[in-house]
Motif scaffolding. Sequence first.
Motif, mmCIF file in Angstrom:
data_model
loop_
_atom_site.group_PDB
_atom_site.id
_atom_site.type_symbol
_atom_site.label_atom_id
_atom_site.label_comp_id
_atom_site.label_asym_id
_atom_site.label_seq_id
_atom_site.Cartn_x
_atom_site.Cartn_y
_atom_site.Cartn_z
ATOM 1 N N LYS A 1 -12.547 10.158 -6.028
ATOM 2 C CA LYS A 1 -12.698 8.685 -6.192
ATOM 3 C C LYS A 1 -12.377 8.357 -7.684
ATOM 4 O O LYS A 1 -13.110 8.075 -8.493
ATOM 5 N N ARG B 1 -4.124 8.154 3.943
ATOM 6 C CA ARG B 1 -4.989 6.894 4.492
ATOM 7 C C ARG B 1 -4.531 5.622 3.966
ATOM 8 O O ARG B 1 -5.178 4.512 4.218
ATOM 9 N N PRO C 1 -6.219 0.498 6.089
ATOM 10 C CA PRO C 1 -7.229 -0.133 5.193
ATOM 11 C C PRO C 1 -8.388 -0.517 6.183
ATOM 12 O O PRO C 1 -8.157 -0.872 7.443
ATOM 13 N N GLU C 2 -9.582 -0.548 5.702
ATOM 14 C CA GLU C 2 -10.814 -0.873 6.306
ATOM 15 C C GLU C 2 -10.957 -2.252 6.460
ATOM 16 O O GLU C 2 -10.384 -3.096 5.493
ATOM 17 N N CYS D 1 -3.695 0.062 -4.030
ATOM 18 C CA CYS D 1 -4.698 1.178 -3.598
ATOM 19 C C CYS D 1 -4.076 2.398 -4.613
ATOM 20 O O CYS D 1 -2.872 2.547 -5.087
ATOM 21 N N ARG E 1 0.984 -1.075 -0.226
ATOM 22 C CA ARG E 1 -0.099 0.013 -0.220
ATOM 23 C C ARG E 1 0.847 1.160 0.113
ATOM 24 O O ARG E 1 0.250 2.429 0.099
ATOM 25 N N ASP F 1 -11.485 -3.412 2.888
ATOM 26 C CA ASP F 1 -10.529 -3.244 1.741
ATOM 27 C C ASP F 1 -9.533 -4.496 1.222
ATOM 28 O O ASP F 1 -8.448 -4.599 1.687
ATOM 29 N N VAL G 1 -8.097 6.095 -2.239
ATOM 30 C CA VAL G 1 -8.127 6.531 -0.733
ATOM 31 C C VAL G 1 -7.595 7.834 -0.694
ATOM 32 O O VAL G 1 -7.053 8.393 -1.709
ATOM 33 N N GLU G 2 -8.118 8.504 0.344
ATOM 34 C CA GLU G 2 -7.593 9.882 0.616
ATOM 35 C C GLU G 2 -6.040 9.715 1.222
ATOM 36 O O GLU G 2 -5.333 8.988 1.595
#
Length: 321
Positions: free
Chosen positions: A287, A297, A301-302, A281, A193, A305, A293-294
């Motif tokens: 978007k 961030r 990861p959520e 990512c 990432r 994700d 992702v911003e």
Amino acid sequence: MKSIVEIFSELSLRLQSIPSQVIERAVEQNRWFTQIGTAIEAIREQMLDSQKLTSWLNSYDIPIHSPKRIAIIMAGNIPAVGFADLLYVIASGNIPVVKYSSKDRVLMEHIVNELQDIEPQLIIEQYSGQNVDAVIATGSDSAALHFKAIFGDIPALIRGSRHSVAVLTGKESEQEIENLSKDIFTHSGLGCRNVSLIFAPKDFDFKLTVPPMPEGYNNNYRHVRALLTLQGKRFTDCGGALTTESDATFSRYISLINICRYSDINKVKQWLSENGCRLQCVVSREKIDSRSVEFGRAQYPELNDYADEVDVMKFLVTISL
């Protein structure tokens, strides 16, 4: 037995203060682990929050079933990178059979011990080549080929090398560029990432801020700077890292960030679409891609994700049926 939310909410509380001796042993095992706190903060914020866990779990219909034994072959490039897969297997009602990375054994063993202390009925085994019902394996591209050969006769999620990019519009604020630096340099650029390629408008100048880095990174920086100088290639020295104007290719070196200039954002979008199988990512203000992702961030990861955009929970639920 405690619920999944109760187990992992308690784990979040315990991870607020990892014993110093665990941190010291983890760093002794892997000198690149200078930001264990950042990795644990991301896990606690995005994966162990009770409300987020509840909402995420409610999006799946997990059937009552006899637990299947799922091997998890963990990577060790950044601290606790294998944690998400461990959570997914437990949340799906299956039994994790864990193969720790030699680079991240101390930290992950501590987390597993905490989980089993929170809920003694929780079964977590260690993988040593025994038969399993399915596997989730993460590693390099060459390791992925090896995994496919070994686990070709069972359901498998095999992940190889992935990269992350940033897409700038030229309207980014100083704070957004500062946050981009975090997306690049956190965990020494070793994670999938971490941004290693930046798309930027032709007339947009920006400056990356390089934080203090571990000695291994600094050695790479000095090596690459000398190599580019000998080759007569142009580069910008950011004071601890390098950037070079390039076509849309990923850098081979952690201390070198490639910058691809563009005049048509639609061509960037086309490139993202064509290279989706290699991306993890995309950092951007808007978007621009499903992986967007911003700024700042990328390392947070959520729960949903999922690597390679493959829903791990659906994979595990399907196996359980």
